[in-house]
Enzyme design. Sequence first.
Site, PDB file in Angstrom:
ATOM      1  N   LYS A  43      62.671 -60.095 102.156  1.00  0.00           N
ATOM      2  CA  LYS A  43      63.557 -59.380 101.325  1.00  0.00           C
ATOM      3  C   LYS A  43      63.390 -57.880 100.999  1.00  0.00           C
ATOM      4  O   LYS A  43      64.338 -57.138 100.946  1.00  0.00           O
ATOM      5  CB  LYS A  43      63.109 -60.025  99.687  1.00  0.00           C
ATOM      6  CG  LYS A  43      63.792 -59.368  98.505  1.00  0.00           C
ATOM      7  CD  LYS A  43      63.331 -59.908  96.979  1.00  0.00           C
ATOM      8  CE  LYS A  43      61.961 -59.207  96.651  1.00  0.00           C
ATOM      9  NZ  LYS A  43      62.155 -58.007  96.107  1.00  0.00           N
ATOM     10  N   ASN A  44      61.916 -57.567 101.171  1.00  0.00           N
ATOM     11  CA  ASN A  44      61.692 -56.181 100.887  1.00  0.00           C
ATOM     12  C   ASN A  44      61.832 -54.969 102.047  1.00  0.00           C
ATOM     13  O   ASN A  44      61.906 -54.076 102.238  1.00  0.00           O
ATOM     14  CB  ASN A  44      60.427 -55.780 100.343  1.00  0.00           C
ATOM     15  CG  ASN A  44      60.207 -56.501  98.878  1.00  0.00           C
ATOM     16  OD1 ASN A  44      61.129 -56.769  98.481  1.00  0.00           O
ATOM     17  ND2 ASN A  44      59.033 -56.605  98.440  1.00  0.00           N
TER      18      ASN A  44
ATOM     19  N   CYS B 242      59.904 -52.795  82.354  1.00  0.00           N
ATOM     20  CA  CYS B 242      59.206 -53.818  81.504  1.00  0.00           C
ATOM     21  C   CYS B 242      58.705 -55.234  82.681  1.00  0.00           C
ATOM     22  O   CYS B 242      57.896 -55.803  82.359  1.00  0.00           O
ATOM     23  CB  CYS B 242      60.302 -54.361  80.319  1.00  0.00           C
ATOM     24  SG  CYS B 242      60.983 -55.945  80.982  1.00  0.00           S
TER      25      CYS B 242
ATOM     26  N   ARG C 273      58.867 -48.817  85.326  1.00  0.00           N
ATOM     27  CA  ARG C 273      59.032 -48.461  86.594  1.00  0.00           C
ATOM     28  C   ARG C 273      59.362 -47.143  86.836  1.00  0.00           C
ATOM     29  O   ARG C 273      60.604 -46.768  86.862  1.00  0.00           O
ATOM     30  CB  ARG C 273      60.249 -49.492  87.094  1.00  0.00           C
ATOM     31  CG  ARG C 273      59.985 -50.943  87.165  1.00  0.00           C
ATOM     32  CD  ARG C 273      58.749 -51.344  87.756  1.00  0.00           C
ATOM     33  NE  ARG C 273      58.584 -51.438  88.992  1.00  0.00           N
ATOM     34  CZ  ARG C 273      59.369 -52.493  89.873  1.00  0.00           C
ATOM     35  NH1 ARG C 273      59.586 -53.479  89.197  1.00  0.00           N
ATOM     36  NH2 ARG C 273      59.453 -52.456  91.260  1.00  0.00           N
TER      37      ARG C 273
ATOM     38  N   ASP D 179      52.183 -58.495  95.634  1.00  0.00           N
ATOM     39  CA  ASP D 179      53.145 -59.570  95.542  1.00  0.00           C
ATOM     40  C   ASP D 179      52.500 -60.968  95.598  1.00  0.00           C
ATOM     41  O   ASP D 179      53.155 -61.923  95.343  1.00  0.00           O
ATOM     42  CB  ASP D 179      54.287 -59.462  96.366  1.00  0.00           C
ATOM     43  CG  ASP D 179      55.116 -57.958  96.040  1.00  0.00           C
ATOM     44  OD1 ASP D 179      55.772 -57.707  96.981  1.00  0.00           O
ATOM     45  OD2 ASP D 179      54.733 -57.591  94.945  1.00  0.00           O
TER      46      ASP D 179
ATOM     47  N   ARG E  54      65.590 -64.398  92.800  1.00  0.00           N
ATOM     48  CA  ARG E  54      65.610 -63.080  93.372  1.00  0.00           C
ATOM     49  C   ARG E  54      64.911 -62.896  94.708  1.00  0.00           C
ATOM     50  O   ARG E  54      65.408 -61.977  95.603  1.00  0.00           O
ATOM     51  CB  ARG E  54      65.329 -62.121  92.367  1.00  0.00           C
ATOM     52  CG  ARG E  54      65.959 -61.780  91.326  1.00  0.00           C
ATOM     53  CD  ARG E  54      65.205 -60.594  90.490  1.00  0.00           C
ATOM     54  NE  ARG E  54      64.779 -59.594  91.294  1.00  0.00           N
ATOM     55  CZ  ARG E  54      63.664 -59.030  91.263  1.00  0.00           C
ATOM     56  NH1 ARG E  54      62.891 -59.369  90.455  1.00  0.00           N
ATOM     57  NH2 ARG E  54      63.477 -58.037  92.017  1.00  0.00           N
TER      58      ARG E  54
HETATM   59  C1  EPZ Z   1      57.942 -52.282  96.395  1.00  0.00           C
HETATM   60  O1  EPZ Z   1      58.327 -51.804  94.537  1.00  0.00           O
HETATM   61  C2  EPZ Z   1      58.460 -53.625  96.239  1.00  0.00           C
HETATM   62  N1  EPZ Z   1      60.001 -53.943  96.070  1.00  0.00           N
HETATM   63  C3  EPZ Z   1      57.707 -54.594  95.292  1.00  0.00           C
HETATM   64  O2  EPZ Z   1      58.003 -55.879  95.609  1.00  0.00           O
HETATM   65  C4  EPZ Z   1      56.094 -54.431  95.676  1.00  0.00           C
HETATM   66  O3  EPZ Z   1      55.441 -55.030  94.621  1.00  0.00           O
HETATM   67  C5  EPZ Z   1      55.693 -52.752  95.773  1.00  0.00           C
HETATM   68  O4  EPZ Z   1      56.774 -51.970  96.643  1.00  0.00           O
HETATM   69  C6  EPZ Z   1      54.394 -52.379  95.967  1.00  0.00           C
HETATM   70  O5  EPZ Z   1      54.064 -53.122  97.474  1.00  0.00           O
HETATM   71  C7  EPZ Z   1      60.796 -53.679  97.081  1.00  0.00           C
HETATM   72  O6  EPZ Z   1      60.452 -53.243  98.312  1.00  0.00           O
HETATM   73  C8  EPZ Z   1      62.212 -54.091  96.649  1.00  0.00           C
HETATM   74  P1  EPZ Z   1      56.101 -48.628  94.532  1.00  0.00           P
HETATM   75  P2  EPZ Z   1      58.476 -50.197  94.417  1.00  0.00           P
HETATM   76  O7  EPZ Z   1      56.795 -47.592  94.376  1.00  0.00           O
HETATM   77  O8  EPZ Z   1      58.768 -49.710  95.767  1.00  0.00           O
HETATM   78  C9  EPZ Z   1      54.377 -46.519  90.634  1.00  0.00           C
HETATM   79  C10 EPZ Z   1      58.589 -58.272  94.866  1.00  0.00           C
HETATM   80  O9  EPZ Z   1      58.035 -58.732  94.091  1.00  0.00           O
HETATM   81  N2  EPZ Z   1      55.362 -45.602  90.810  1.00  0.00           N
HETATM   82  O10 EPZ Z   1      55.219 -48.899  95.866  1.00  0.00           O
HETATM   83  O11 EPZ Z   1      59.144 -50.397  93.234  1.00  0.00           O
HETATM   84  C11 EPZ Z   1      54.776 -47.970  90.254  1.00  0.00           C
HETATM   85  O12 EPZ Z   1      54.997 -47.739  88.737  1.00  0.00           O
HETATM   86  C12 EPZ Z   1      58.666 -56.726  94.504  1.00  0.00           C
HETATM   87  O13 EPZ Z   1      59.168 -58.453  95.988  1.00  0.00           O
HETATM   88  C13 EPZ Z   1      55.600 -44.362  90.151  1.00  0.00           C
HETATM   89  O14 EPZ Z   1      54.509 -44.135  89.561  1.00  0.00           O
HETATM   90  O15 EPZ Z   1      56.774 -50.100  94.316  1.00  0.00           O
HETATM   91  C14 EPZ Z   1      53.743 -48.662  90.753  1.00  0.00           C
HETATM   92  O16 EPZ Z   1      52.874 -48.827  89.598  1.00  0.00           O
HETATM   93  C15 EPZ Z   1      57.829 -56.635  93.130  1.00  0.00           C
HETATM   94  N3  EPZ Z   1      56.202 -43.466  90.213  1.00  0.00           N
HETATM   95  C16 EPZ Z   1      53.146 -48.213  92.028  1.00  0.00           C
HETATM   96  O17 EPZ Z   1      53.404 -46.761  91.962  1.00  0.00           O
HETATM   97  C17 EPZ Z   1      57.373 -43.691  91.402  1.00  0.00           C
HETATM   98  O18 EPZ Z   1      58.177 -42.718  91.311  1.00  0.00           O
HETATM   99  C18 EPZ Z   1      53.641 -48.742  93.457  1.00  0.00           C
HETATM  100  O19 EPZ Z   1      55.105 -48.855  93.214  1.00  0.00           O
HETATM  101  C19 EPZ Z   1      57.596 -44.950  91.851  1.00  0.00           C
HETATM  102  C20 EPZ Z   1      56.386 -45.753  91.747  1.00  0.00           C
END
Ligand code: EPZ
Length: 416
Positions: free
Chosen positions: A22-23, A116, A121, A305, A397
């Site tokens: 998916k990702n 949430c 996010r 995940d 999803r």
């Molecule tokens: C991706 O989400 C994945 N989703 C998530 O999978 C996965 O858990 C995550 O990466 C971590 O591996 C997709 O690829 C579609 P991040 P993403 O930006 O990109 C903080 C699933 O279940 N952050 O790496 O949103 C954020 O809040 C999903 O398949 C900021 O602070 O994750 C989090 O605490 C869930 N500022 C951390 O970084 C930003 O601008 C990591 O988030 C962006 C993120």
Amino acid sequence: MSVLKIVGGRRLSGSVRVQGAKNSALPMLAASVMTEGISVLRNCPALSDVETTLEILRHVGCRVYRDGDAVYVDASGPISPEVPDELMRRMRSSVIFLGALLARCGEAALSLPGGCELGPRPVDLHLLALRALGAEITEAAGRLCCRAGRLRGGHIDLPAVSVGATENAMLAACLAEGTTVITGAAREPEIQDLQAFLRAAGALVSGAGSGVIRIRGVEKLRGAEHRIIPDRIAAATWLAACASAGGSVRLYDADPGRCGPILQVLRRMGCSVSTGEGLITLERRGGLVSPRSVVTRPYPGFPTDAQPPLMAAALRARGTTVMIETIFEARYRHVPALRRMGADVRTEGKTAVIRGVERLRGTETAAADLRGGAALAVAALAAEGETVLGGLQHVDRGYEDLAGTLAALGAEVIRI
Ligand code: EPZ
């Protein structure tokens, strides 16, 4: 809304194919809007998040159609830079369209992803990356408006690891003028897979998988054909299901080389795990023992995940397990429901302490997020009696057919 009815107590046995990631699919579909031609993504999973992304592609002007596991996107016509709120609200990861639309159209307008599900996010790292390439971005009333004319290559130094921000930076830089270096980049396999798609489309990008990604901007990208890698989190889910229920499963079209930390935890729990070319087999005969400590980390560490399903598998493991969730702030929303099934799990901030119990009992419950829903199904397989699991809109999803896959492995589960 339909529910799953799961009657626990059955050992699993059988083979299942691991779906496409998916990702990988979501950022690649967004990236296809940058190509002036027809792209084909094979092994594209049938998920509601993918359907939502296809709707966004159609809305901005792409012709999109699916033929089995292949999705065709024709982005050769005029592309609109606007994504409507209704579509954005359905999927937080649609923020990935920011970089793609900015690169293709010189502007982009979309609403901020809601928070949430796993905590707030934020998108500050995404905006830092795009501003480093010259984008002017204003936020007003929950909408992001970006203008850039043509982006200019530059140095993007990400102060914290973010999969989405790394992907947005890669997409925007592909059509920028000049060279971009991204330091502090996330190293996930799905980012390496995105790089492979972009290179097939004519992008000059290298370094994905290391912390430093280099991109030399080109004038345009052509349609590309690409096969999406296996979904390592779906694989983790099926393995956790077998660890929880007992028995043996064989996963094919898997990617064992990218599941290392997950397999290590399962072996520490007493499962015998073997791997081969595209194969992972897991057998759990005796009782489970606690894996003791599991800390989620950015790749190549243990993936966040996989934390919920592996927690569910550890609920009856002998001993105490300490899990530390370092990626998301609110990724224990499945714990209250697990406690109602008789689990002994206590959380304090990022830490969860699981003490193995003899028995779990079925209950009526509902998923609050995608991987939390998978955790409830994994726990239900080891519970006495029936569990009724609602909230399947979250589960759909990320899993093509949770009920069908578990039933194919011998679980007593139906979707009604
Ligand atoms: C991706 O989400 C994945 N989703 C998530 O999978 C996965 O858990 C995550 O990466 C971590 O591996 C997709 O690829 C579609 P991040 P993403 O930006 O990109 C903080 C699933 O279940 N952050 O790496 O949103 C954020 O809040 C999903 O398949 C900021 O602070 O994750 C989090 O605490 C869930 N500022 C951390 O970084 C930003 O601008 C990591 O988030 C962006 C993120």
